[in-house]
Design a protein around this motif. Structure first.
Motif, short mmCIF file in Angstrom:
data_model
loop_
_atom_site.label_atom_id
_atom_site.label_comp_id
_atom_site.label_asym_id
_atom_site.label_seq_id
_atom_site.Cartn_x
_atom_site.Cartn_y
_atom_site.Cartn_z
N GLU A 1 5.91 -2.72 -5.10
CA GLU A 1 6.81 -2.27 -4.02
C GLU A 1 8.03 -1.11 -3.96
OE1 GLU A 1 9.38 -6.30 -3.35
OE2 GLU A 1 10.47 -5.66 -5.01
N ALA A 2 8.50 -0.75 -3.38
CA ALA A 2 8.67 0.84 -2.80
C ALA A 2 10.06 0.52 -2.80
CB ALA A 2 8.58 1.55 -1.58
N ALA A 3 10.94 0.65 -3.89
CA ALA A 3 12.69 0.58 -4.27
C ALA A 3 13.16 1.79 -3.11
CB ALA A 3 13.13 0.69 -4.75
N THR B 1 12.17 5.10 -6.29
CA THR B 1 11.31 4.54 -6.90
C THR B 1 10.27 3.69 -6.75
OG1 THR B 1 13.00 2.69 -8.03
CG2 THR B 1 13.05 4.84 -8.09
N VAL B 2 9.22 3.17 -7.02
CA VAL B 2 7.88 2.32 -6.74
C VAL B 2 8.53 0.81 -8.01
CG1 VAL B 2 6.03 1.37 -6.83
CG2 VAL B 2 6.90 3.95 -5.94
N ARG B 3 8.82 0.04 -7.13
CA ARG B 3 9.18 -1.66 -8.57
C ARG B 3 7.79 -1.82 -8.56
NH1 ARG B 3 12.66 -3.59 -5.87
NH2 ARG B 3 15.01 -2.02 -6.46
N ASP C 1 1.29 -0.71 0.03
CA ASP C 1 0.06 -0.28 0.40
C ASP C 1 0.61 1.09 0.17
OD1 ASP C 1 -2.53 -1.22 0.52
OD2 ASP C 1 -1.87 -1.84 2.42
N GLY C 2 0.21 2.51 -0.31
CA GLY C 2 0.86 3.92 -0.35
C GLY C 2 2.13 3.44 -1.31
N LEU C 3 2.01 3.61 -2.53
CA LEU C 3 3.14 3.30 -3.49
C LEU C 3 2.49 4.24 -4.90
CD1 LEU C 3 3.37 -0.89 -4.40
CD2 LEU C 3 4.82 0.62 -2.72
N TYR C 4 3.19 6.21 -4.33
CA TYR C 4 2.75 7.15 -4.76
C TYR C 4 3.59 7.33 -5.66
CZ TYR C 4 -0.74 7.74 -1.54
OH TYR C 4 -2.31 7.42 -0.82
N VAL C 5 3.15 7.77 -7.07
CA VAL C 5 3.89 8.06 -7.92
C VAL C 5 2.77 9.58 -7.84
CG1 VAL C 5 4.75 6.07 -9.18
CG2 VAL C 5 3.07 7.26 -10.20
#
Length: 486
Positions: free
Chosen positions: A401-403, A408-410, A364-368
């Motif tokens: 997932e968050a890198a 970044t978001v992967r 959750d919470g993967l914002y771009v």
């Protein structure tokens, strides 16, 4: 050409040095001659003054009248005294030129008498005679007592030491000057070689370049203007070579794109023609038969619906390709995890149709920062590609997932299936490209992954595909906008 320049250098320097050497020798000889003449004139003037004093004193002491009779009487004594006093041979003559007495007749016999003739006419004169390095002077002047010419005195003086010394000086200066000019000429020759040899190399290199050989290298290591010229020439060749290589790559790339575009239009024409022909055929039969054959009617209607869906999908892909350069549009804060879950739920039915299953693991919470519709299209195309090219009854892994280490978001999509060759992986994101036609789904024209690459690039991200150990994986990374809403 430059060999001629080198020859011009050498010949020019040689002529300059020869002319300078000749001028120096002529000038030196003239200076020495003038100097010797001054020394001789000065010496003769002193000789005349001393001899005049002697003659006057002799006349005064003996109280003789001032006439030529006494001059003739005292000629022998006077010649001997002057001979010893002046270290010169002396002759005494009457006012008519008759020899009265001489300290050495052989010295005066047969010699040039120009000086004596001028003395007879009342003038003082001398004649210089050269014989090799030896030089002698015949000097004549009228003896005048109280305004009356009483006789003529003639001197023969040897100036050989003076001329020998002048000759030695002249020879010394000649050889010193010759050595200096030879050294200067040698230095000039070496300098001309130092200048022209690099120019010859540059000329040969430029000829090679004109002939098309861009692998020419100039081995000139100098820190002067020629060195900088050689360095600039080398840089120019390297730039030309680089530009030619770039042009060749662009040419090959353009040729490849033209071929891909031709294949694309061939595929589009074929793929559009096939379902349209099928739809038209079923529609005409249904119009003629109506519902009289219920089974055929149902089969035809289902076929028309399926083919229409295929056409609809192809048209959407074409529209997406045509709009890929239209700009990013409005962007906002997007929670990608929720969009990915919705896409996976919607695509699960399609996966079941192929007897495949989707395994999702999304945080959750993967914002771009992006456009929700385009991000949804990104996930749909990646998941659809994984479904189409995975092995039967396999599982498709989807992770988000968050890198944090890269900010970044992967997003990772992995499926089991045939491995792709390295050259296929290198071109898989290119438009109109289909990695392997044996596994190409009917209706695909090779636009899906190209659209994916366009969406990722527009969002400032990166994407790559790997294929090994029976798994094909696509990993896309987008810059993260934050870990939670603010």
């Amino acid at each position: 050409m430059f060999r001629t320049i080198r020859a011009k250098f050498v010949v020019g320097f040689f002529l300059i040095f020869c002319l300078s050497f000749l001028v120096l020798n002529v000038t030196l000889k003239e200076v020495i001659r003038t100097s010797n003449q001054k020394i001789i004139t000065s010496d003769l003037i002193g000789l005349k003054n001393n001899s005049n004093v002697y003659v006057r004193q002799a006349f005064l002491i003996n109280h003789f009248t001032n006439n030529d009779l006494y001059f003739g009487q005292m000629a022998e004594e006077m010649v001997d005294d002057l001979h010893h006093a002046t270290s010169s041979d002396v002759s005494a003559y009457t006012v008519d030129g008759i020899l009265l007495y001489s300290s050495d007749r052989q010295v005066f016999a047969g010699s040039n008498t120009d000086d004596l003739k001028q003395a007879l006419s009342g003038k003082t004169a001398y004649t210089v005679t050269y014989e090799g390095s030896a030089g002698s002077v015949l000097y004549s002047y009228p003896v005048v007592i109280d305004g009356v010419k009483v006789g003529i005195l003639r001197f023969a003086k040897d100036f050989s030491p003076l001329y020998e010394q002048s000759g030695r000086i002249q020879n010394l200066i000649f050889y010193v000057a010759l050595t200096i000019f030879a050294a200067a000429f040698l230095f000039s020759y070496m300098l001309s070689r130092h200048i022209t040899i690099p120019i010859v190399k540059l000329t040969r290199a430029s000829t090679e370049v004109i002939a098309g050989n861009l692998n020419v290298r100039i081995g000139i290591r100098r820190k002067d203007e020629i060195g900088r010229l050689a360095s600039n020439f080398g840089d120019m060749i390297r730039r030309i070579s680089s530009q030619i290589a770039t042009i060749a790559r662009d040419r090959d790339r353009l040729k490849e794109l033209n071929e891909q575009e031709k294949r694309f239009f061939d595929n589009v024409t074929h793929e559009l023609k096939t379902p349209l022909t099928s739809i038209l055929g079923y529609a005409e039969i249904i119009r003629e038969n109506g519902e009289s054959d219920r089974a055929f009617f149902e089969k035809g209607m289902n076929h028309i619906v399926e083919e229409s869906r295929r056409l609809h999908g192809m048209v959407l892909n074409l529209l997406e390709m045509s709009q890929r350069n239209a700009g990013r549009g409005d962007v906002g804060l997007v929670e990608t995890g929720g969009i990915l879950r919705d896409v996976c739920d919607a695509m699960a039915i399609r996966a079941q149709r192929y007897k495949k299953r989707i395994a999702l693991d999304a945080a959750d919470g993967l914002y771009v920062l992006g456009q929700p519709d385009r991000l949804r299209q990104l996930f749909i195309n990646l998941l659809d590609n994984a479904i189409k090219y995975s092995s039967p009854r396999s599982e498709i892994s989807v992770r988000a997932e968050a890198a944090s280490d890269r900010g970044t978001v992967r997003f990772a999509f992995a499926n089991q299936g045939p491995e792709l060759a390295p050259e296929q992986l290198a071109n898989v994101f290119e438009p109109f490209y289909s990695a392997d036609r044996r596994f190409k789904e009917e209706g695909s024209v090779g636009l899906g992954l190209s659209i994916v690459k366009s969406i990722v690039d527009d969002h400032g991200g990166t994407i790559r595909m790997t294929s090994q150990d029976g798994w094909t994986s696509v990993s896309a990374e987008l810059p993260a906008a934050g870990s939670e809403r603010t």
